[in-house]
Design a protein around this motif. Structure first.
Motif, PDB file in Angstrom:
ATOM      1  N   ASN A 106      -1.917  -1.662 -10.113  1.00  0.00           N
ATOM      2  CA  ASN A 106      -1.437  -0.381 -10.173  1.00  0.00           C
ATOM      3  C   ASN A 106      -0.826  -0.222  -8.903  1.00  0.00           C
ATOM      4  OD1 ASN A 106      -4.401   0.191 -11.762  1.00  0.00           O
ATOM      5  ND2 ASN A 106      -5.518  -0.836  -9.558  1.00  0.00           N
ATOM      6  N   ILE A 107       0.128   0.497  -9.258  1.00  0.00           N
ATOM      7  CA  ILE A 107       1.133   0.332  -8.417  1.00  0.00           C
ATOM      8  C   ILE A 107       0.580   1.802  -7.249  1.00  0.00           C
ATOM      9  CG2 ILE A 107       3.997   0.583  -8.098  1.00  0.00           C
ATOM     10  CD1 ILE A 107       4.153  -0.543 -10.289  1.00  0.00           C
ATOM     11  N   VAL A 108       0.317   1.675  -5.982  1.00  0.00           N
ATOM     12  CA  VAL A 108       0.113   2.874  -5.048  1.00  0.00           C
ATOM     13  C   VAL A 108       1.650   3.454  -4.100  1.00  0.00           C
ATOM     14  CG1 VAL A 108      -2.116   2.063  -4.888  1.00  0.00           C
ATOM     15  CG2 VAL A 108      -0.417   0.976  -3.450  1.00  0.00           C
ATOM     16  N   PRO A 109       1.858   4.188  -4.173  1.00  0.00           N
ATOM     17  CA  PRO A 109       2.683   4.592  -3.059  1.00  0.00           C
ATOM     18  C   PRO A 109       2.518   3.738  -1.904  1.00  0.00           C
ATOM     19  CG  PRO A 109       1.682   7.110  -3.901  1.00  0.00           C
ATOM     20  CD  PRO A 109       0.769   5.268  -4.062  1.00  0.00           C
TER      21      PRO A 109
ATOM     22  N   GLY B 185       7.279   2.793  -8.230  1.00  0.00           N
ATOM     23  CA  GLY B 185       7.561   2.279  -9.242  1.00  0.00           C
ATOM     24  C   GLY B 185       7.610   0.449  -9.041  1.00  0.00           C
ATOM     25  N   LEU B 186       8.484  -0.766  -9.798  1.00  0.00           N
ATOM     26  CA  LEU B 186       8.330  -1.438  -8.587  1.00  0.00           C
ATOM     27  C   LEU B 186       9.088  -1.286  -7.602  1.00  0.00           C
ATOM     28  CD1 LEU B 186       9.066  -4.058 -12.042  1.00  0.00           C
ATOM     29  CD2 LEU B 186       7.201  -3.918 -10.848  1.00  0.00           C
ATOM     30  N   PHE B 187      10.623  -0.563  -7.601  1.00  0.00           N
ATOM     31  CA  PHE B 187      11.619  -0.202  -6.869  1.00  0.00           C
ATOM     32  C   PHE B 187      11.229   0.393  -6.504  1.00  0.00           C
ATOM     33  CE2 PHE B 187      13.309  -3.508  -9.874  1.00  0.00           C
ATOM     34  CZ  PHE B 187      12.813  -4.443  -8.749  1.00  0.00           C
ATOM     35  N   SER B 188      11.431   1.035  -5.465  1.00  0.00           N
ATOM     36  CA  SER B 188      11.989   2.139  -4.062  1.00  0.00           C
ATOM     37  C   SER B 188      13.710   2.609  -4.211  1.00  0.00           C
ATOM     38  CB  SER B 188      11.668   2.716  -3.054  1.00  0.00           C
ATOM     39  OG  SER B 188      11.835   3.806  -2.331  1.00  0.00           O
TER      40      SER B 188
ATOM     41  N   VAL C 275       8.410   9.247 -10.625  1.00  0.00           N
ATOM     42  CA  VAL C 275       6.971   7.775 -11.247  1.00  0.00           C
ATOM     43  C   VAL C 275       7.760   6.926 -12.095  1.00  0.00           C
ATOM     44  CG1 VAL C 275       4.655   7.096 -11.753  1.00  0.00           C
ATOM     45  CG2 VAL C 275       5.085   8.823  -9.490  1.00  0.00           C
ATOM     46  N   GLY C 276       7.975   6.047 -12.192  1.00  0.00           N
ATOM     47  CA  GLY C 276       8.162   5.121 -13.370  1.00  0.00           C
ATOM     48  C   GLY C 276       8.486   3.977 -13.440  1.00  0.00           C
ATOM     49  N   VAL C 277       7.610   3.053 -14.160  1.00  0.00           N
ATOM     50  CA  VAL C 277       7.289   1.774 -13.879  1.00  0.00           C
ATOM     51  C   VAL C 277       8.776   0.869 -13.538  1.00  0.00           C
ATOM     52  CG1 VAL C 277       6.887  -0.529 -15.326  1.00  0.00           C
ATOM     53  CG2 VAL C 277       5.487   1.415 -15.927  1.00  0.00           C
ATOM     54  N   VAL C 278       9.120   1.496 -13.636  1.00  0.00           N
ATOM     55  CA  VAL C 278      10.417   0.169 -12.996  1.00  0.00           C
ATOM     56  C   VAL C 278      11.269   0.529 -12.000  1.00  0.00           C
ATOM     57  CG1 VAL C 278      13.146  -0.312 -13.081  1.00  0.00           C
ATOM     58  CG2 VAL C 278      11.685  -0.378 -15.306  1.00  0.00           C
ATOM     59  N   MET C 279      11.236   1.982 -11.947  1.00  0.00           N
ATOM     60  CA  MET C 279      12.136   2.787 -10.335  1.00  0.00           C
ATOM     61  C   MET C 279      11.895   4.567 -11.051  1.00  0.00           C
ATOM     62  SD  MET C 279      15.346   1.322  -9.907  1.00  0.00           S
ATOM     63  CE  MET C 279      15.670   2.290  -8.177  1.00  0.00           C
ATOM     64  N   GLY C 280      11.133   4.408  -9.889  1.00  0.00           N
ATOM     65  CA  GLY C 280      10.446   6.203  -9.628  1.00  0.00           C
ATOM     66  C   GLY C 280      11.308   7.412 -10.106  1.00  0.00           C
TER      67      GLY C 280
END
Length: 300
Positions: A116-119, A129-132, A162-167
């Motif tokens: 779970n990627i949380v803000p 995402g993974l990276f901001s 939001v995106g898995v790699v990058m929002g």
């Protein structure tokens, strides 16, 4: 069958040989199916372990090591996965990537799963995402990685990218994605959300090759005059989006669109792919979608 790893000692115990015997030694560089498997304990969601640094590349073999990077940053080092990374349903936050030029994340064909990627805290938490991507300091190159069961929800009224790699991709930077797969991921945002990248800012580029999204779920929440850009692969393409040999299959897109965003902002692949404000910024080559469910709901 006995796997033998270079620079490691292997002991074979058994009866002493009393007669002459011939050994047949077969060298298999990739021993995929050993007779005995060693189970790595699941991550507890709290332990942080600094990964080994080899020639400027963090060698990440477990979730605790990624979590260490998420807290401390990559310190201008590249990242390589050396094993499947299983977060066992625990949380981590995005981090701000750094590099003199381009940060490389080499998945080496491994899975990155069950997270779970949380803000980030308030004030930095409008992109997930993974990276901001906010104030992005370098280009990003992600390749040969398989995301599975990654869940992200960001309902920030200030963003919700939001995106898995990058929002979001900002500051004129380029994100290159090659051989990236995402399966069974759940994405929920506000203004721009998709499975791989949510928002591509002005003068920025996302270039994806042989990337595939399947069996994912993407949705957004209501925000007056703002909701929109919900898609299977890339959300809002204000900058340039180039997709080659990519696909979205079996994915559910449930998007709410405000009048200023338009119904075309909800799409199986990229927002505005079939018309709309940013249609001219999209180039698709041998990129397809099939078996997807796309629901568009106008925000009243």
């Amino acid at each position: 069958n006995v796997p033998v790893q270079s620079n490691h000692r292997t002991n074979i115990l058994g009866n002493l040989l009393t007669d002459k015997v011939n050994f047949n030694v077969v060298i298999d560089p990739v021993f995929d199916n050993p007779d005995y498997n060693v189970n790595v304990p699941a991550w507890d969601g709290a332990t942080l372990t600094e990964p080994k640094l080899l020639d400027g590349v963090y060698q990440v073999s477990k979730a605790a090591e990624w979590a260490w990077i998420a807290k401390n940053g990559n310190n201008k080092n590249n990242i390589a996965l050396t094993n499947d990374i299983d977060f066992a349903g625990h949380n981590f936050t995005p981090f701000y990537p750094s590099s003199a030029s381009t940060l490389e994340l080499n998945g080496n064909g491994h899975k990155f799963m069950n997270a779970n990627i949380v803000p980030l805290p308030e004030g930095k938490g409008y992109t997930s995402g993974l990276f901001s991507g906010d104030f992005l300091a370098c280009n990003i190159n992600v390749h040969d990685i398989n995301f599975s069961n990654i869940n992200i929800t960001n309902e920030s009224a200030d963003g919700g990218y939001v995106g898995v790699v990058m929002g979001d991709v900002q500051s004129g930077k380029t994100v290159t994605l090659t051989n990236v797969k995402a399966t069974n991921c759940t994405i929920k945002g506000v203004r721009a959300d998709a499975v791989l990248v949510g928002f591509v800012g002005a003068n920025c580029t996302v270039d994806a090759n042989n990337c595939h999204v399947s069996k994912c779920n993407v949705s957004n929440v209501e925000l007056a005059n703002e909701s929109g850009y919900v898609a299977g692969m890339i959300g809002r393409p204000v900058g340039t989006v180039t997709l080659t040999d990519c696909s979205v299959t079996g994915t559910t897109i449930n998007g709410i669109w405000a009048t200023r965003r338009g119904a075309t902002s909800i799409d199986a692949i990229v927002g505005d792919r079939e018309g709309g404000t940013h249609n001219a910024n999209i180039k698709l080559t041998r990129t397809t979608e099939s078996g997807n469910t796309v629901k568009k709901t106008e925000l009243k």
